[in-house]
Design a protein around this motif. Sequence first.
Motif, PDB file in Angstrom:
ATOM      1  N   THR A 289       0.832  -1.213   0.000  1.00 16.89           N
ATOM      2  CA  THR A 289       0.000   0.000   0.000  1.00 16.89           C
ATOM      3  C   THR A 289       0.863   1.258   0.000  1.00 16.89           C
ATOM      4  N   ALA A 290       1.948   1.250   0.804  1.00 18.08           N
ATOM      5  CA  ALA A 290       2.831   2.418   0.855  1.00 18.08           C
ATOM      6  C   ALA A 290       3.469   2.672  -0.502  1.00 18.08           C
ATOM      7  N   ASP A 291       3.876   1.610  -1.220  1.00 20.49           N
ATOM      8  CA  ASP A 291       4.469   1.797  -2.546  1.00 20.49           C
ATOM      9  C   ASP A 291       3.468   2.382  -3.522  1.00 20.49           C
ATOM     10  N   PHE A 292       2.187   1.873  -3.474  1.00 27.54           N
ATOM     11  CA  PHE A 292       1.149   2.422  -4.349  1.00 27.54           C
ATOM     12  C   PHE A 292       0.934   3.901  -4.091  1.00 27.54           C
ATOM     13  N   VAL A 293       0.896   4.266  -2.828  1.00 25.02           N
ATOM     14  CA  VAL A 293       0.602   5.653  -2.485  1.00 25.02           C
ATOM     15  C   VAL A 293       1.771   6.573  -2.854  1.00 25.02           C
ATOM     16  N   LYS A 294       3.017   6.142  -2.574  1.00 22.21           N
ATOM     17  CA  LYS A 294       4.175   7.005  -2.781  1.00 22.21           C
ATOM     18  C   LYS A 294       4.601   7.108  -4.237  1.00 22.21           C
ATOM     19  N   PHE A 295       4.488   5.978  -4.977  1.00 19.35           N
ATOM     20  CA  PHE A 295       5.009   5.962  -6.334  1.00 19.35           C
ATOM     21  C   PHE A 295       3.939   6.001  -7.422  1.00 19.35           C
ATOM     22  N   ALA A 296       2.757   5.405  -7.157  1.00 15.12           N
ATOM     23  CA  ALA A 296       1.679   5.398  -8.151  1.00 15.12           C
ATOM     24  C   ALA A 296       0.671   6.515  -7.919  1.00 15.12           C
ATOM     25  N   LYS A 297       0.925   7.317  -6.867  1.00 11.45           N
ATOM     26  CA  LYS A 297       0.046   8.457  -6.538  1.00 11.45           C
ATOM     27  C   LYS A 297      -1.398   8.021  -6.364  1.00 11.45           C
ATOM     28  N   MET A 298      -1.597   6.887  -5.679  1.00 11.45           N
ATOM     29  CA  MET A 298      -2.936   6.395  -5.365  1.00 11.45           C
ATOM     30  C   MET A 298      -3.311   6.836  -3.965  1.00 11.45           C
ATOM     31  N   HIS A 299      -4.596   6.905  -3.700  1.00 10.08           N
ATOM     32  CA  HIS A 299      -5.116   7.245  -2.374  1.00 10.08           C
ATOM     33  C   HIS A 299      -5.743   6.000  -1.773  1.00 10.08           C
ATOM     34  N   ALA A 300      -5.352   5.671  -0.555  1.00  9.99           N
ATOM     35  CA  ALA A 300      -5.915   4.503   0.133  1.00  9.99           C
ATOM     36  C   ALA A 300      -7.209   4.903   0.824  1.00  9.99           C
ATOM     37  N   LEU A 301      -8.075   3.882   1.028  1.00 11.56           N
ATOM     38  CA  LEU A 301      -9.327   4.120   1.740  1.00 11.56           C
ATOM     39  C   LEU A 301      -9.047   4.321   3.221  1.00 11.56           C
ATOM     40  N   PRO A 302      -9.909   5.031   3.916  1.00  7.20           N
ATOM     41  CA  PRO A 302      -9.703   5.261   5.358  1.00  7.20           C
ATOM     42  C   PRO A 302      -9.544   3.962   6.125  1.00  7.20           C
ATOM     43  N   GLU A 303     -10.368   2.928   5.763  1.00  3.95           N
ATOM     44  CA  GLU A 303     -10.264   1.660   6.493  1.00  3.95           C
ATOM     45  C   GLU A 303      -8.881   1.032   6.304  1.00  3.95           C
ATOM     46  N   GLU A 304      -8.299   1.190   5.111  1.00  5.13           N
ATOM     47  CA  GLU A 304      -6.988   0.604   4.849  1.00  5.13           C
ATOM     48  C   GLU A 304      -5.896   1.365   5.608  1.00  5.13           C
ATOM     49  N   ASN A 305      -6.064   2.655   5.761  1.00  2.00           N
ATOM     50  CA  ASN A 305      -5.109   3.427   6.547  1.00  2.00           C
ATOM     51  C   ASN A 305      -5.080   2.950   7.996  1.00  2.00           C
ATOM     52  N   VAL A 306      -6.292   2.674   8.526  1.00  2.00           N
ATOM     53  CA  VAL A 306      -6.380   2.200   9.913  1.00  2.00           C
ATOM     54  C   VAL A 306      -5.744   0.820  10.040  1.00  2.00           C
TER      55      VAL A 306
END
Length: 362
Positions: A289-306
Amino acid sequence: MNKKLNISPLLKSIGIFMAMATFSFHAAAQDARPDISVHARIDTSNVTMGDKTVLHVEVLKNSHHGAMLDLPVAKEGQMLTIGDTEVRDLTIDSTQVGNGRIQLNYKFILQPFDPGVVTFAPFRYASQGDTAYSESVTIKVNEPEIPKEMRDSLYINPMMGTVSIPARWYDVIPEWWPWALIALGLIAIAVALIYLYKKNGPTLLPRKKVIPPYILAMSQLDELKKRKLAESGQDKEYYTELTAIMRQYMEGRFGIYAREMTSSEILDAMEADGATKPFIDSIRPVLETADFVKFAKMHALPEENVRSYNAIRNFVTATKPEEETTADGKNKKASKSAPAPVPTPTRAKSRRNNNNPTRKKS
């Protein structure tokens, strides 16, 4: 018839006789003149202390032979003196006065400092067994004129009796006290160095307090939660700091230098370590998830952040070093141990494709 008187021969004889008599008189006078004569005179016979005056001694003689017997001679480190009077300079010159006679001129520059009357004895000059004497010379040396106020201040008061001086506290301090202070200072420095060496080691500097990896990670996780980066839409900053906390904890707790590794290298290192291997399944989704967010500029859902936050927190909590009690009753931290694995959160495989419904592209 009367005879004439012829007086010319008579006058001629008388002239010859007179010339011979005159020559004899001059020769006798020349023979009667003395061979040596010495005369002394002074320019000023009345001087003030410290003033200079010139003493002249003139020697008249028939030949170059002879010597002055009373010339002053300077000792090493001292000045020329005649009696007690200093001679500042002495010059000698000679003059031809005719008839084979020579005149020597001695010039003494005197500077008297003692008040009173000073008499110089006759000067003697010897030549060819004969000695001639000059006149004696006298000078008066006067004290300088001093104002009455200054003259009164120069008077010496009568000697007073002994006076007792009251003792002070520093009179009892010995002269060697500075050396004692230096010795005490050196001893103090040596004691301080020994103390710092025993406390801090060879560097002598205070050691930086090391915060245990578990306490440091939990403190950083609490601070990250308070900042609410994910709730404010700062997903990249949120996952950057979350994974940085995990990497730092792995390095301090297990010796895995995760801060210099990629996500796949971290998982491989955890696979090789028996203490972290049980947590691979829980850490893998967080790294993906961290790679998707940092490199693919994706936004994770709130539940996934938790879930990602809880997975890291559970990993840190579950691997906390346990304290065990030794035989002497002291607590001892246990070394690396394999804690019980934490249940892995389930994730649908469909989330890994680009149409993942849980992530939205920014």
